[in-house]
Design a protein around this motif. Structure first.
Motif, short mmCIF file in Angstrom:
data_model
loop_
_atom_site.label_atom_id
_atom_site.label_comp_id
_atom_site.label_asym_id
_atom_site.label_seq_id
_atom_site.Cartn_x
_atom_site.Cartn_y
_atom_site.Cartn_z
N ASN A 104 -27.12 -27.75 -41.69
CA ASN A 104 -28.13 -27.69 -42.06
C ASN A 104 -29.23 -27.78 -42.58
OD1 ASN A 104 -28.68 -29.92 -39.14
ND2 ASN A 104 -28.48 -27.42 -37.82
N ALA A 105 -28.77 -27.00 -43.41
CA ALA A 105 -29.81 -26.24 -44.92
C ALA A 105 -29.61 -27.14 -45.40
CB ALA A 105 -28.23 -24.87 -45.97
N ASP A 106 -30.90 -27.42 -45.86
CA ASP A 106 -31.33 -28.57 -47.31
C ASP A 106 -29.97 -28.39 -48.49
OD1 ASP A 106 -32.93 -30.84 -47.87
OD2 ASP A 106 -34.09 -29.60 -49.33
N ARG A 107 -29.47 -27.52 -49.00
CA ARG A 107 -29.05 -27.74 -50.17
C ARG A 107 -27.53 -27.58 -50.71
NH1 ARG A 107 -33.32 -25.59 -54.78
NH2 ARG A 107 -34.93 -26.06 -53.95
N VAL A 108 -26.86 -27.42 -49.39
CA VAL A 108 -25.74 -27.28 -49.09
C VAL A 108 -24.99 -28.81 -48.57
CG1 VAL A 108 -25.80 -24.86 -47.65
CG2 VAL A 108 -25.28 -27.20 -46.29
N ILE A 109 -23.57 -29.06 -48.90
CA ILE A 109 -22.47 -29.51 -48.98
C ILE A 109 -21.99 -29.83 -47.86
CG2 ILE A 109 -20.92 -31.10 -50.09
CD1 ILE A 109 -21.11 -29.83 -52.76
N THR A 110 -22.89 -30.77 -46.89
CA THR A 110 -21.89 -30.37 -45.45
C THR A 110 -21.40 -31.29 -44.77
OG1 THR A 110 -24.82 -30.22 -45.02
CG2 THR A 110 -23.20 -30.55 -42.78
N VAL A 111 -19.83 -30.98 -44.45
CA VAL A 111 -18.51 -32.23 -44.42
C VAL A 111 -18.73 -32.14 -43.07
CG1 VAL A 111 -16.18 -32.28 -44.94
CG2 VAL A 111 -17.32 -30.74 -46.38
N GLY A 112 -18.21 -33.52 -42.68
CA GLY A 112 -18.02 -33.95 -40.61
C GLY A 112 -15.88 -34.37 -41.37
N VAL A 143 -17.60 -37.06 -45.39
CA VAL A 143 -16.00 -36.70 -44.92
C VAL A 143 -14.76 -36.73 -45.19
CG1 VAL A 143 -17.85 -37.39 -42.97
CG2 VAL A 143 -16.48 -39.58 -44.55
N ALA A 144 -14.15 -35.75 -44.63
CA ALA A 144 -12.86 -35.97 -45.29
C ALA A 144 -12.28 -36.21 -43.79
CB ALA A 144 -12.09 -35.05 -45.58
N PRO A 145 -10.61 -36.21 -44.08
CA PRO A 145 -9.22 -36.02 -42.88
C PRO A 145 -10.09 -35.00 -42.08
CG PRO A 145 -8.33 -37.54 -44.35
CD PRO A 145 -9.51 -36.91 -44.90
N GLY A 146 -10.38 -34.63 -40.90
CA GLY A 146 -10.44 -33.51 -39.71
C GLY A 146 -9.55 -33.53 -38.50
N ARG A 147 -8.92 -34.76 -38.42
CA ARG A 147 -8.20 -34.96 -36.69
C ARG A 147 -6.70 -34.65 -37.36
NH1 ARG A 147 -7.32 -39.53 -33.42
NH2 ARG A 147 -7.65 -39.09 -31.37
N ASP A 148 -6.31 -33.74 -36.20
CA ASP A 148 -4.89 -33.76 -36.07
C ASP A 148 -4.30 -33.40 -37.68
OD1 ASP A 148 -4.50 -33.92 -33.37
OD2 ASP A 148 -4.02 -35.90 -34.09
N ILE A 149 -4.52 -31.96 -38.33
CA ILE A 149 -4.37 -31.63 -39.79
C ILE A 149 -3.11 -30.71 -39.87
CG2 ILE A 149 -5.49 -31.10 -41.93
CD1 ILE A 149 -6.01 -33.47 -41.42
N ALA A 150 -2.50 -31.32 -40.29
CA ALA A 150 -0.55 -29.56 -40.04
C ALA A 150 -0.91 -28.77 -40.71
CB ALA A 150 0.36 -30.79 -39.84
N GLY A 151 -0.64 -27.40 -39.41
CA GLY A 151 -1.29 -25.60 -40.27
C GLY A 151 -0.02 -25.23 -40.00
N PRO A 152 -0.09 -24.40 -41.05
CA PRO A 152 0.76 -22.80 -40.77
C PRO A 152 0.26 -22.11 -39.19
CG PRO A 152 -0.11 -21.84 -42.39
CD PRO A 152 -0.59 -24.07 -42.38
N ILE A 153 1.53 -21.87 -38.60
CA ILE A 153 1.57 -20.98 -37.28
C ILE A 153 1.23 -19.76 -38.21
CG2 ILE A 153 1.77 -19.84 -35.43
CD1 ILE A 153 2.85 -22.93 -34.65
N SER A 154 0.09 -18.64 -37.60
CA SER A 154 -0.09 -17.13 -38.66
C SER A 154 0.29 -16.26 -38.07
CB SER A 154 -1.48 -17.10 -38.46
OG SER A 154 -2.08 -16.69 -36.87
N GLY A 155 1.15 -15.79 -38.15
CA GLY A 155 2.23 -14.13 -37.68
C GLY A 155 3.64 -15.38 -37.68
N VAL A 156 3.93 -16.12 -38.49
CA VAL A 156 5.32 -15.95 -38.42
C VAL A 156 5.97 -16.21 -39.63
CG1 VAL A 156 6.84 -18.55 -38.92
CG2 VAL A 156 5.05 -18.67 -36.98
N GLY A 157 6.82 -15.53 -40.05
CA GLY A 157 7.75 -14.86 -41.19
C GLY A 157 8.22 -15.52 -42.12
#
Length: 171
Positions: A104-112, A143-157
């Motif tokens: 909600n800050a006026d001067r930030v770049i808000t990403v959806g 806005v940028a793609p943000g639904r069902d984005i593949a990412g690494p699982i933490s704690g995996v070797g």
């Protein structure tokens, strides 16, 4: 690259930790003895707006605006409360905006977030914060793609290549 941890391992934090980190960035940049400067900040977090303050006037929003005024680019997630837009609130009124602080800050770049596979067909995804803000400003800024984005699982070797999909404006 600076890493300011404002959340615990469970993903919980408080406003004081965020404010402390933002203030520290201002101090680092103002210190002529500090050889490194911070030029950008990513706030991939969501703080529900407080009803006692005007939209964009919370302590976190004001701290973000001060950072931008000092020359730092600040990017903030729009929040993942889009599904609440136009849903009934406990008082029976209709919610007008789902953007959270610091978005909600006026001067930030808000990403959806958009749908990842068909962003032009589906537009902003149901979970993404969307505006306008309660005081009428157009947010998110992009806005940028943000639904069902593949990412690494933490704690995996490091030899394992497991991943999982995540959704949200932080993605």
């Amino acid at each position: 690259l600076f890493d300011f941890r404002v959340m615990n391992p469970s993903g919980q934090g408080d406003v004081f930790a965020v404010l402390t980190a933002l203030e520290r960035i201002l101090e680092i940049n103002a210190d002529p003895q500090h050889y490194q400067k911070i030029h950008g900040v990513n706030l991939s977090l969501s703080i529900p707006s407080l009803a006692t303050k005007g939209c964009g006037l919370s302590d976190v929003c004001l701290a973000c605006d001060r950072l931008v005024e000092s020359g730092v680019v600040v990017v903030a997630a729009a929040g993942n409360y889009g599904y609440r837009l136009n849903s009934g609130t406990p008082s029976g009124s209709t919610q007008q905006s789902s953007i959270t602080d610091p978005g909600n800050a006026d001067r930030v770049i808000t990403v959806g977030a958009t749908d990842s596979l068909r962003p032009y067909s589906h537009g902003v995804t149901y979970l993404s914060g969307r505006g306008p803000t309660i005081d009428g400003r157009a947010k998110p800024d992009l806005v940028a793609p943000g639904r069902d984005i593949a990412g690494p699982i933490s704690g995996v070797g490091e030899d394992d290549h497991d991943e999982r999909t995540y959704s949200g404006t932080s993605q």
